[in-house]
Scaffold this motif. Structure first.
Motif, PDB file in Angstrom:
ATOM      1  N   VAL A 142     -89.961  12.191  48.024  1.00 34.11           N
ATOM      2  CA  VAL A 142     -90.563  11.014  48.659  1.00 34.11           C
ATOM      3  C   VAL A 142     -89.837  10.588  49.933  1.00 34.11           C
ATOM      4  N   CYS A 143     -88.530  10.808  50.012  1.00 33.80           N
ATOM      5  CA  CYS A 143     -87.812  10.314  51.190  1.00 33.80           C
ATOM      6  C   CYS A 143     -87.866  11.301  52.352  1.00 33.80           C
ATOM      7  N   LYS A 144     -88.041  12.599  52.058  1.00 39.01           N
ATOM      8  CA  LYS A 144     -88.140  13.631  53.101  1.00 39.01           C
ATOM      9  C   LYS A 144     -86.951  13.588  54.050  1.00 39.01           C
ATOM     10  N   GLN A 145     -85.786  13.222  53.538  1.00 36.57           N
ATOM     11  CA  GLN A 145     -84.590  13.101  54.361  1.00 36.57           C
ATOM     12  C   GLN A 145     -83.488  14.026  53.850  1.00 36.57           C
ATOM     13  N   GLU A 146     -82.448  14.171  54.662  1.00 38.27           N
ATOM     14  CA  GLU A 146     -81.286  14.958  54.268  1.00 38.27           C
ATOM     15  C   GLU A 146     -80.461  14.139  53.281  1.00 38.27           C
ATOM     16  N   ILE A 147     -80.205  14.707  52.113  1.00 32.92           N
ATOM     17  CA  ILE A 147     -79.456  14.019  51.066  1.00 32.92           C
ATOM     18  C   ILE A 147     -78.089  14.676  50.899  1.00 32.92           C
ATOM     19  N   GLY A 148     -77.063  13.840  50.839  1.00 29.77           N
ATOM     20  CA  GLY A 148     -75.728  14.314  50.532  1.00 29.77           C
ATOM     21  C   GLY A 148     -75.360  13.913  49.114  1.00 29.77           C
ATOM     22  N   ILE A 149     -74.458  14.674  48.512  1.00 30.70           N
ATOM     23  CA  ILE A 149     -74.007  14.405  47.141  1.00 30.70           C
ATOM     24  C   ILE A 149     -72.506  14.119  47.157  1.00 30.70           C
ATOM     25  N   LEU A 150     -72.119  12.972  46.642  1.00 31.77           N
ATOM     26  CA  LEU A 150     -70.721  12.706  46.342  1.00 31.77           C
ATOM     27  C   LEU A 150     -70.579  12.774  44.833  1.00 31.77           C
ATOM     28  N   VAL A 242     -74.699   9.502  44.648  1.00 30.19           N
ATOM     29  CA  VAL A 242     -73.407   9.606  43.967  1.00 30.19           C
ATOM     30  C   VAL A 242     -73.653   9.937  42.504  1.00 30.19           C
ATOM     31  N   THR A 243     -72.983  10.969  42.011  1.00 29.98           N
ATOM     32  CA  THR A 243     -73.098  11.294  40.592  1.00 29.98           C
ATOM     33  C   THR A 243     -71.722  11.216  39.959  1.00 29.98           C
ATOM     34  N   VAL A 244     -71.623  10.396  38.918  1.00 26.28           N
ATOM     35  CA  VAL A 244     -70.361  10.163  38.222  1.00 26.28           C
ATOM     36  C   VAL A 244     -70.446  10.805  36.848  1.00 26.28           C
ATOM     37  N   ILE A 286     -77.212   6.339  42.576  1.00 27.52           N
ATOM     38  CA  ILE A 286     -76.028   6.665  41.779  1.00 27.52           C
ATOM     39  C   ILE A 286     -76.455   6.948  40.339  1.00 27.52           C
ATOM     40  N   ASP A 287     -75.702   7.802  39.674  1.00 26.50           N
ATOM     41  CA  ASP A 287     -75.906   7.967  38.239  1.00 26.50           C
ATOM     42  C   ASP A 287     -74.575   8.033  37.520  1.00 26.50           C
ATOM     43  N   PHE A 288     -74.632   7.745  36.236  1.00 31.73           N
ATOM     44  CA  PHE A 288     -73.488   7.855  35.337  1.00 31.73           C
ATOM     45  C   PHE A 288     -73.940   8.717  34.166  1.00 31.73           C
TER      46      PHE A 288
END
Length: 322
Positions: A142-150, A242-244, A286-288
């Motif tokens: 849906v966002c059609k954007q570049e996503i980064g992952i921390l 962010v994925t925790v 973010i997720d946990f």
């Protein structure tokens, strides 16, 4: 509930009409919230896709159940969180036997929330780590954007889904091999010890995943490390997920984590990191994940740590608006 593939949570508190002072009276059901939410919470209660035996599917319910023990006032930062509007969208509907269908539901629910509430931060409570790949794919749709992952994690999670299926050890590889996220836009902080086989390191190096060991992070300062990672990602991507993985915590403070290890983060280090993460506007999701309440002791120390960590992130979000 009208939200796509979301149903009322297994456990929820009755909301109070009085001024909220505890978390269970502050978080409102999404369909009841009066104004646009600042953060939308949803659960992904699945753990059949975990490599190790896990009851992480129980965590969303236990996470909510623990709210009654936490006030909305953060003494350390002298901040009351109640002006920040948190809405609970419930839990993603899971199929009893079909893991792939359950994963598809997570992807579609994540896409729906990102599209319908574009200005809200989304927060998914897992569930095992397989859920992360589903959520990021949905958001990307849906966002059609570049996503980064921390990624805060003891493990790289780049095992081969061709061998394991879409299990909890594979989400980062799924996203890279599926061209959802570029390897160079993944930063993992928390790696340590003897828990990533050499072939997994080879894959990470081949795809330019930025690996920051916990030893390196401590040497340069964990807060500085997190801040630098977010600045690097901000220069290259439009938003950060962010994925925790709660197995980033040391086994001594996280008995309720199936893959916990010695040598991990202290609870205080995780709390400090999340306070910093919440203050950065590039973080939109973010997720946990990977917290199994059934492995906790009677005092539920890991579940309590998980709720505290979530509240630290929200405190950072509130600080961001000051």
């Amino acid at each position: 509930m009208s939200e796509k593939w979301l149903q009322a949570p297994e456990w929820s508190w009755n909301t109070s009409k009085e001024e909220p002072t505890y978390v269970h009276h502050w978080v409102q059901p999404l369909h009841e919230i009066q104004n646009a939410p600042d953060l939308i919470l949803y659960g992904a209660p699945i753990s059949r896709s975990s490599i190790s035996v896990s009851g992480a599917s129980l965590y969303p319910a236990e996470f909510r159940r623990m709210w009654k023990g936490f006030a909305t006032y953060n003494l350390d930062e002298n901040i009351d969180l109640t002006a920040f509007r948190v809405a609970d969208a419930g839990d993603v509907v899971m199929h009893m036997t079909d893991i792939l269908l359950s994963h598809q539901h997570i992807q579609e629910a994540s896409a729906h929330l990102a599209a319908r509430y574009p200005h809200a931060v989304t927060c998914m409570i897992g569930g095992d780590h397989s859920t992360t790949a589903c959520a990021v794919r949905g958001i990307k749709e849906v966002c059609k954007q570049e996503i980064g992952i921390l990624q805060l994690d003891t493990h790289l999670d780049v095992r081969d889904p061709a061998e394991l299926g879409p299990a909890n050890g594979t989400p980062i590889r799924q996203l890279i091999d599926g061209d959802t996220v570029k390897g160079e836009n993944v930063i993992n902080i928390g790696l340590h010890g003897y828990f990533n086989a050499r072939p997994l390191i080879d894959y990470a190096e081949e795809h330019n995943i930025q690996m920051v060991t916990l030893k390196q992070a401590r040497k340069q300062g964990l807060i500085n490390t997190v801040r630098e990672a977010l600045e690097k990602l901000s220069a290259k991507v439009d938003r950060v997920y962010v994925t925790v993985d709660m197995d980033v915590l040391d086994i001594s403070v996280a008995p309720g984590v199936p893959a916990s290890t010695p040598g991990g983060m202290t609870a205080a280090e995780l709390f400090d990191a999340l306070l910093e993460i919440g203050q950065h506007p590039i973080v939109r999701h973010i997720d946990f994940v990977c917290l199994d309440p059934s492995k906790d002791s009677a005092v539920a120390e890991t579940v309590k740590t998980g709720v505290y960590a979530w509240l630290q992130f929200i405190t950072g979000c509130v600080l961001q608006t000051r």
